[in-house]
Write an enzyme that holds these catalytic residues in place. Structure first.
Site, PDB file in Angstrom:
ATOM      1  N   GLY A 263       0.837  -1.201   0.000  1.00 27.39           N
ATOM      2  CA  GLY A 263       0.000   0.000   0.000  1.00 27.39           C
ATOM      3  C   GLY A 263       0.866   1.243   0.000  1.00 27.39           C
ATOM      4  O   GLY A 263       2.091   1.162   0.042  1.00 27.39           O
TER       5      GLY A 263
ATOM      6  N   GLY B 156       0.811   5.351   1.664  1.00 30.78           N
ATOM      7  CA  GLY B 156       0.160   6.396   2.462  1.00 30.78           C
ATOM      8  C   GLY B 156       0.930   7.698   2.342  1.00 30.78           C
ATOM      9  O   GLY B 156       1.747   7.867   1.435  1.00 30.78           O
ATOM     10  N   GLY B 157       0.684   8.606   3.287  1.00 25.67           N
ATOM     11  CA  GLY B 157       1.335   9.907   3.261  1.00 25.67           C
ATOM     12  C   GLY B 157       2.832   9.807   3.488  1.00 25.67           C
ATOM     13  O   GLY B 157       3.585  10.717   3.147  1.00 25.67           O
TER      14      GLY B 157
ATOM     15  N   ASP C 172      -3.806  10.043  15.356  1.00 22.29           N
ATOM     16  CA  ASP C 172      -4.097   9.663  13.966  1.00 22.29           C
ATOM     17  C   ASP C 172      -4.930   8.384  13.940  1.00 22.29           C
ATOM     18  O   ASP C 172      -4.685   7.497  13.127  1.00 22.29           O
ATOM     19  CB  ASP C 172      -2.786   9.493  13.194  1.00 22.29           C
ATOM     20  CG  ASP C 172      -2.958   9.851  11.716  1.00 22.29           C
ATOM     21  OD1 ASP C 172      -4.013  10.390  11.344  1.00 22.29           O
ATOM     22  OD2 ASP C 172      -2.027   9.573  10.927  1.00 22.29           O
TER      23      ASP C 172
END
Ligand SMILES: Nc1ncnc2c1ncn2[C@@H]1O[C@H](COP(=O)(O)OP(=O)(O)OP(=O)(O)O)[C@@H](O)[C@H]1O
Ligand SMILES: [Mg+2]
Length: 431
Positions: A108, A110-111, A232
């Site tokens: 994956g 993400g940021g 988060d």
């Protein structure tokens, strides 16, 4: 581009850590119990006659990071702090472990950057257990940076709990920053709840199990001697093992909670839209109650199968909290917004209990939000309920026309809580 990536609140670009920056109040909160940022007296004395007294993170600047010697310094400090608890890997070793970061092994993105699957064993380090790992590569051009990498190493290097993902090691080599975690075979809760193509929907009991596991992880952080604010909490950061045990990942934004008589920590507002508590967004005041708000949002996502924020929906349905609030106090209303993928296979009382709990968690007044131990107790009490909507006559939620099923005509006219929205909920998912 991922939702969470595009909807991040004020994610900062890579920033150098200078002496004054590292020891700003913001960073003291992050690195508060990491001795290098705020050395104790005894540490000063340990350093007498040797290297400068505050050798590591305080001295880190952008130019330092570009130099191999500085990475070596960071490695030295981390090795000193974490000893054998964390492995300090080299890039060449991680390339080998991931088949050169092959796209076939991509888990994956993400940021922070991309996450690849890899394998490690004793051939890399004596005593290293043979196991699959997830290798997260810092994207130096990306929105998160060295500072978050360091926060993650520092927090996860120290905090160990069955409901926190285990950090196995890290790599700090020239400008490369990498994190190596235990591999979580079932990926993120986000993938299970929202990704198309997964034919099997998460059963109700599994949703409850995941909520309880994630709650235990958060309770551990909040209950620590020096509480940690996670900051988060969201479905993409809840990872699942083969038995759907939930583990929290991503501590790049975590903060040490307020100390002494202080009621909150003041920070730059960071996090993800839709999950961040309103008072935190408007004032920057961060407390453990900000995490409780995010927890409530995740409960709503588990109930409805909808994302915290969905821009493609009609305006009044874009924000999950705003949209669901009027439906949460009665099981008859609630069924109108339940995830259609559950197809009525959920406990009516259990869903109501979860709905009421979510409502308390997203209370606008942080003081009225429950604490994690009470949340766990409530969720655990829902596990034994077996009154499935499908057998209880509460499903399908809508008639053939998809409207107002099961409501007395009068209530249909007056309440405005018919199941019109259920038809909307059943429409194709959008981001
Ligand atoms: N330890 C792990 N085991 C298995 N898969 C993982 C692991 N860590 C991350 N992943 C996968 O990689 C994806 C990306 O994770 P990452 O934490 O980088 O981004 P994100 O959580 O989606 O977004 P954000 O950057 O906002 O946190 C996750 O959604 C998950 O599918
Ligand atoms: Mg994440």
């Amino acid at each position: 581009m991922k939702d969470s990536k595009s909807e991040k609140l004020n994610r900062q670009p890579w920033k150098p850590l200078t002496a004054s920056y590292c020891c700003s109040s913001d960073d003291r909160a992050i690195f508060g119990n990491f001795s290098r940022c705020r050395p104790s007296k005894s540490e000063f004395s340990k350093n007498i006659g040797g290297a400068p007294p505050l050798p590591s993170f305080r001295k880190l600047t952008f130019s330092d990071v570009s130099l191999g010697s500085s990475s070596a310094r960071i490695n030295e400090d981390l090795a000193q702090t974490f000893g054998g608890d964390l492995y300090d890997f080299q890039m060449s070793e991680l390339r080998g472990a991931t088949q050169n970061f092959s796209s076939n092994f991509l888990l994956g993105e993400g940021g922070f950057g991309r996450v690849h699957k890899g394998y490690v064993d004793e051939s890399l380090r004596a005593g290293l257990k043979a196991q699959p790992v997830a290798v997260k590569l810092l994207d130096i051009e990306g929105l998160q940076g060295h500072r978050e990498w360091l926060a993650e190493v520092i927090f996860l290097g120290q905090l160990r709990h069955p409901n926190l993902v285990k950090l196995i090691g890290y790599c700090c080599e020239d400008e490369e920053r990498v994190l190596v975690y235990e591999f979580m075979p079932r990926g993120s809760l986000e993938n299970h709840l929202f990704k198309r193509g997964l034919s099997i929907s998460l059963p109700w009991a599994t949703r409850l199990k995941i909520a309880i596991g994630a709650a235990k992880g958060l309770a551990f952080l909040h209950g620590a001697e020096k509480p940690v604010i996670y900051r988060d909490f969201k479905t993409s950061n809840i990872l699942l093992d083969s038995d759907f045990n939930a583990k929290l990942s991503d501590f790049g934004l975590a903060k040490m909670g307020p100390e002494g008589s202080n009621t909150h920590v003041t920070t730059r507002v960071m996090g993800t839209y839709g999950y961040a508590a309103p008072e935190y967004v408007s004032t920057g005041h961060l407390t453990t109650k900000s995490d409780i708000y995010s927890f409530g949002v995740v409960l709503l996502e588990l109930l409805t199968g909808r994302r915290a924020m969905e821009k493609a929906r009609p305006k009044n349905e874009q924000n999950l909290v705003d949209w669901t609030k009027p439906y949460l106090t009665s099981s008859r209303r609630l069924r109108c917004i339940m995830d259609p993928r559950l197809a009525g296979q959920y406990s009516v009382k259990g869903a109501k209990g979860m709905g009421l709990l979510a409502l308390q968690c997203v209370n606008l007044n942080p003081k009225d939000r429950p604490k994690m131990p009470a949340i766990i107790e409530t969720l655990e009490s829902l596990q034994q309920l077996k009154d499935m909507a499908i057998t209880y006559g509460q499903w399908p939620a809508s008639t053939k026309t998809g409207r107002n099923a099961g409501y007395p005509a009068k209530e249909r006219r007056q309440s405005g809580f018919g199941c019109k929205s259920a038809a909307v909920a059943a429409s194709p998912r959008s981001k």
